[in-house]
Design an enzyme around this catalytic site. Sequence first.
Site, PDB file in Angstrom:
ATOM      1  N   LYS A 128       0.808  -1.218   0.000  1.00  0.00           N
ATOM      2  CA  LYS A 128       0.000   0.000   0.000  1.00  0.00           C
ATOM      3  C   LYS A 128       0.843   1.271   0.000  1.00  0.00           C
ATOM      4  O   LYS A 128       0.476   2.275  -0.615  1.00  0.00           O
ATOM      5  CB  LYS A 128      -0.947  -0.012   1.195  1.00  0.00           C
ATOM      6  CG  LYS A 128      -2.022  -1.065   1.127  1.00  0.00           C
ATOM      7  CD  LYS A 128      -2.950  -0.968   2.338  1.00  0.00           C
ATOM      8  CE  LYS A 128      -4.134  -1.925   2.210  1.00  0.00           C
ATOM      9  NZ  LYS A 128      -3.724  -3.329   2.196  1.00  0.00           N
ATOM     10  N   GLU A 184      -2.401   6.622   8.218  1.00  0.00           N
ATOM     11  CA  GLU A 184      -3.060   7.651   7.437  1.00  0.00           C
ATOM     12  C   GLU A 184      -4.237   8.250   8.193  1.00  0.00           C
ATOM     13  O   GLU A 184      -4.737   7.661   9.170  1.00  0.00           O
ATOM     14  CB  GLU A 184      -3.528   7.103   6.090  1.00  0.00           C
ATOM     15  CG  GLU A 184      -4.534   5.986   6.181  1.00  0.00           C
ATOM     16  CD  GLU A 184      -4.838   5.380   4.813  1.00  0.00           C
ATOM     17  OE1 GLU A 184      -3.975   5.474   3.916  1.00  0.00           O
ATOM     18  OE2 GLU A 184      -5.931   4.822   4.652  1.00  0.00           O
ATOM     19  N   HIS A 193     -13.878  -3.951   9.422  1.00  0.00           N
ATOM     20  CA  HIS A 193     -13.266  -3.551   8.149  1.00  0.00           C
ATOM     21  C   HIS A 193     -13.477  -4.586   7.050  1.00  0.00           C
ATOM     22  O   HIS A 193     -12.783  -4.573   6.035  1.00  0.00           O
ATOM     23  CB  HIS A 193     -11.767  -3.283   8.325  1.00  0.00           C
ATOM     24  CG  HIS A 193     -11.461  -2.231   9.339  1.00  0.00           C
ATOM     25  ND1 HIS A 193     -11.782  -0.906   9.157  1.00  0.00           N
ATOM     26  CD2 HIS A 193     -10.891  -2.311  10.567  1.00  0.00           C
ATOM     27  CE1 HIS A 193     -11.404  -0.203  10.211  1.00  0.00           C
ATOM     28  NE2 HIS A 193     -10.867  -1.039  11.073  1.00  0.00           N
ATOM     29  N   ARG A 213      -7.137  -8.418  -8.537  1.00  0.00           N
ATOM     30  CA  ARG A 213      -7.843  -9.688  -8.722  1.00  0.00           C
ATOM     31  C   ARG A 213      -9.325  -9.389  -8.886  1.00  0.00           C
ATOM     32  O   ARG A 213      -9.751  -8.236  -8.798  1.00  0.00           O
ATOM     33  CB  ARG A 213      -7.643 -10.598  -7.501  1.00  0.00           C
ATOM     34  CG  ARG A 213      -8.030  -9.909  -6.177  1.00  0.00           C
ATOM     35  CD  ARG A 213      -7.938 -10.824  -4.996  1.00  0.00           C
ATOM     36  NE  ARG A 213      -8.022 -10.129  -3.734  1.00  0.00           N
ATOM     37  CZ  ARG A 213      -9.140  -9.730  -3.147  1.00  0.00           C
ATOM     38  NH1 ARG A 213     -10.303  -9.943  -3.756  1.00  0.00           N
ATOM     39  NH2 ARG A 213      -9.138  -9.121  -1.983  1.00  0.00           N
TER      40      ARG A 213
END
Length: 679
Positions: A116, A200, A235, A297
């Site tokens: 990421k 973040e 999540h 994917r």
Amino acid sequence: MFQKILIANRGEIACRVIRTAHRMGIACVAVYSDADADAQHVRQADEAVRLGPAPVAESYLRADAIIAAAQRTGAEAIHPGYGFLSENAEFAEACAAAGIVFIGPPADAIRAMGLKDKAKARMEGAGVPVVPGYHGADQDPALLAAEAERIGYPVLIKAVAGGGGKGMRRVDEPAGFTAALEGAQREARNAFGNEAVLVEKYVSAPRHIEVQVFADTHGNAVHLFERDCSLQRRHQKVVEEAPAPGMPEQMRAAMGAAAVAAAQAVGYVGAGTVEFIADSAGGLDADQFYFMEMNTRLQVEHPVTEAITGQDLVEWQLRVAAGEALPVAQEDLAIDGHAVEVRLYAEDAAQGFVPATGELRVFALPEAAPGLRIDTGVAEGDTVSPHYDPMIAKLIAWGPDRRTALDRLSRALAGSSVLGVTTNGSFLRRLLAHEAFRDGHFDTGLIDRDLQALLAPDPAVEGRLLALAAGALLAHRAAADTARMAATADPWSPWGRSDGWRMNLPAEEVLTFQRGEAESELRVTHGGPGRWRIRMAADGAELDLQWRVGQGGASFAAVLDGLQLQGAACVLPGQVWLACGGEMRRYLLVDPMQVEHLEEGAGGTLKAPMPGKIVKVTAAAGDAVAKGDALLVLEAMKMEHTIAAPGDGVIEAMPFSVGQQVQEGDVLVRFAEEAEAAA
């Protein structure tokens, strides 16, 4: 086109790929672990090859064994599905080295988007907006804590190699940062072999919106519009829909263009999903969305995109991998209607969505019909094991508008019966009926904010279900009595009955059911075969119940105070499973002669809620603990579960240590008796 492919996955995605490939005239090879030897994807494939024992590291993550299986069977290509090796660049390279086509993007594209932090840096260079944060290589805990302070709380810690909520923690204040960082790193290390994280800014009213992209080897790239995946728990996605409610056309165009730019920036080929976070505090706006990550994917939620575009994305994957061009151009794609998908999981929503295991004693979902699609990789009689993801089915509804699709999906859930394994089915129905969600006013925090209301059943419905559970138990018992007495010399003897019969008086008995921590007492008066008068001890309500067994074995029809009801029931030793109107329950039958009362903090035990592996222990024998204190961390079904003290007390023993496997019901913690603790 390929003659034969191998599917390096399991469950509903393996079954989906097999169906599409067979329709295209392609033969399929399945692979399986020992736990999946008789699984649906194995039954549906033309050939199947054993990989190894149940743990994924010894089966579905064995790239060498999968490639060897393809070579052994003559498969020209490998479809990785999603999860497992689908985003593994080394696996893609190994396929190419073996002369086998990897049905997915190039290894370089997987690497570019797999971490990421590096992906976000690359997207910034491509002009794609990203969330403010720290994406650096220095992983010193003190530096990460300082960066969190700079960014400003709340922040989100995310594994750079993560996905599906693993290795992710929200932190609201500095005091909780260190523990959250350790937990995220440990979970990332166990799941991905990489404990690096990024930090973040946490968007206050986030909408999780993703864009389906597709590219071929001829330089063509398109997007197939967006999906809204904002309804999540831990999540992980629970409900997905397309298109996103309230999406302005200007924002749709901007987000689609950004997604295609992201794919082209890494030389992408095949199916991929570019995920964005949108700040919905003031409504969706074309300038308020940020790149989060790209899943290289196919996604679990791809059916909603197929429903609104009329395209088969698995067929696209196979054709693109075989060297063909995309079948349509961007201007040929349009949105038709609305589609919504729910993920039916084997999990207990009331217990923190803890995964569940067991045999599917009854597994009856509605038949697929126009506007309704069912994707599953299990059937009645199969076992949900602790080794893999607990999703057992996806229900997808389409309609000309969002309300129609939601109503159609709610009716499908109401017509579903899954017994023998606890599921989130009842929770899903309440979620679909949530007023804010139906009005399109929601964000990723909706489930957490309204969790208690979403878990709370209507008291009238609960009373009705309890009465039906009593009817199921009594009807089962009567049938067993009849079968047993038929083999005796006096099949009509009243002494062979177990309905409380007595001479010259109505037969009465008391039944006590337990669900969670709540016990419910019912006083039953027998009124003849299949007829009872039931009085609820809690409120004194009295109900007349007539019972008829249906033709489907577990199915029943009942008349409860004039209300005709249908459902399914399964009676096992000490418990009753019931499904009616989309509500699914497991009731334990309390035996008044064998009740054990364990008071919080005054002795007793804490047992494993599911099978798993101990990955962290934070307490020891002799420790005094308070209610809610974390005692250990159990890893099961790809997630970590913190086991906390149920009350104040002193630990007498903790039989298991880090690295050991436990089974459901194993004693994890034994508490000292109150007198001993005081001493």
